[in-house]
Write an enzyme that holds these catalytic residues in place. Structure first.
Site, PDB file in Angstrom:
ATOM      1  N   GLY A 239       0.804  -1.214   0.000  1.00 20.70           N
ATOM      2  CA  GLY A 239       0.000   0.000   0.000  1.00 20.70           C
ATOM      3  C   GLY A 239       0.836   1.261   0.000  1.00 20.70           C
ATOM      4  O   GLY A 239       2.073   1.221   0.012  1.00 20.70           O
ATOM      5  N   THR A 240       0.164   2.403   0.012  1.00 19.41           N
ATOM      6  CA  THR A 240       0.842   3.706  -0.044  1.00 19.41           C
ATOM      7  C   THR A 240       1.861   3.872   1.062  1.00 19.41           C
ATOM      8  O   THR A 240       2.924   4.483   0.867  1.00 19.41           O
ATOM      9  CB  THR A 240      -0.195   4.840   0.014  1.00 19.41           C
ATOM     10  N   VAL A 241       1.546   3.334   2.237  1.00 23.41           N
ATOM     11  CA  VAL A 241       2.454   3.460   3.371  1.00 23.41           C
ATOM     12  C   VAL A 241       3.829   2.882   3.053  1.00 23.41           C
ATOM     13  O   VAL A 241       4.842   3.291   3.632  1.00 23.41           O
ATOM     14  CB  VAL A 241       1.836   2.779   4.621  1.00 23.41           C
TER      15      VAL A 241
END
Length: 327
Positions: free
Chosen positions: A13-15
């Site tokens: 994910g973006t994290v």
């Protein structure tokens, strides 16, 4: 005094994203271990087990993959973890949380989090969200609450939370109910009591398919008419307003409901479907008479998850009662 055990699974994910080439977009590339190094305070709160189970964008997760993550999480609890954190992409965060909540049969907290800013951006929110998730997962007051989403300083119940903005930092909200709790000065404060939960058994099959179609002005019915013939095991309609469709769609739905379960939800993003207000052809009263089930406060995407699980564990006859629990 021994610190409690906390297990963290990184799915991507973006994290976890940063750019691997100048001028190119960010992609998942930061491991859970590297992410944890950005949150040194978390190591003072618990004995940590961190595993990178994948580096996928949220849009590429699927039910079978989530079942494998659930197996991992169950193992961590059986090994003595006081709580489990899952870090993933926010595109499907609300859906993953709902999926896990229906299957999580432990009192220990299961907390999902992510980020709206990549690891390479100034002011990346991933580390703060992970620290908050750790505090919530370790809080005694979090026990018995099933799966929750912790992001932007707020705690959301899985069945209430929705992503309401595509890119804003404050992208998540719980329409109607508001957040279940907040973090203030690092302290977990719940605003709502825990609620009774009914957990589903693990699905016996995973090859069932549930269609999700949205009603729109002057929409044709070609896809709708072929849902059964295409082999779908259930259908969710994101209907107009309080759960309505056109008169033509209503006739098709009546035929479909003789063969597979049909749920009518609202496409509005907030509020419940009606049950006994409107009586025109295509209204909620008409659709229920034709064999459809109204979703109540359950949004179309979460209704699809519930129906997939119920079909998978052969309990679709209890669909209406599960929807009643959430609205």
């Amino acid at each position: 005094m021994d610190l409690p055990k906390l297990a963290i699974a990184a799915l991507g994910g973006t994290v976890s994203m940063q750019s691997l080439q100048s001028g190119e977009g960010v992609v998942p590339s930061v491991s859970g271990e590297a992410l944890l190094n950005t949150v040194p305070e978390l190591k003072t709160l618990a004995q940590l087990t961190v595993e990178t189970l994948g580096l996928l964008p949220g849009a590429s997760l699927d039910f079978e993959y989530l079942l494998s993550v659930l197996c991992w999480a169950n193992f961590q609890i059986n090994q003595g973890a006081a709580g489990v954190i899952i870090v993933q992409g926010t595109d499907t965060l609300e859906e993953s949380a709902t999926f896990f909540d229906y299957l999580w049969d432990h009192d220990e907290p299961l907390v999902l989090t992510g980020a709206m800013r990549s690891a390479a951006q100034a002011g990346a929110d991933g580390p703060a969200n992970l620290l908050d998730a750790g505090r919530v997962a370790l809080a005694q007051s979090s026990r018995g609450r099933g799966a929750q989403v912790v992001i932007h300083g707020q705690i959301h119940r899985a069945n209430a939370v929705r992503k309401v903005d595509s890119m804003a930092l404050h992208a998540f909200a719980s329409p109607v109910t508001g957040p279940a709790g907040v973090l203030m000065e690092g302290v977990v404060r719940y605003l709502q009591p825990s609620v009774a939960r009914q957990v589903l058994p693990l699905p016996q099959t995973t090859n069932q398919t549930i269609a999700l179609l949205e009603a729109s002005l002057s929409a044709d019915s070609l896809l709708l008419e072929n849902v059964v013939e295409l082999g779908y095991d259930g259908l969710v309609i994101a209907g107009f307003g309080a759960g309505h469709v056109s008169a033509h769609w209503a006739k098709v739905i009546e035929t479909i409901a003789r063969h597979i379960p049909v749920i009518i939800a609202t496409r509005t993003g907030c509020g419940s479907t009606a049950r006994s207000t409107y009586g025109f052809e295509g209204s909620e009263i008409d659709l229920q008479r034709k064999g459809a089930v109204m979703a109540g406060f359950t949004c179309p995407r979460k209704a699809r998850i519930l129906l997939w699980l119920l079909v998978g564990c052969r309990q679709q006859e209890h669909l209406a009662s599960y929807l009643d629990q959430t609205g």
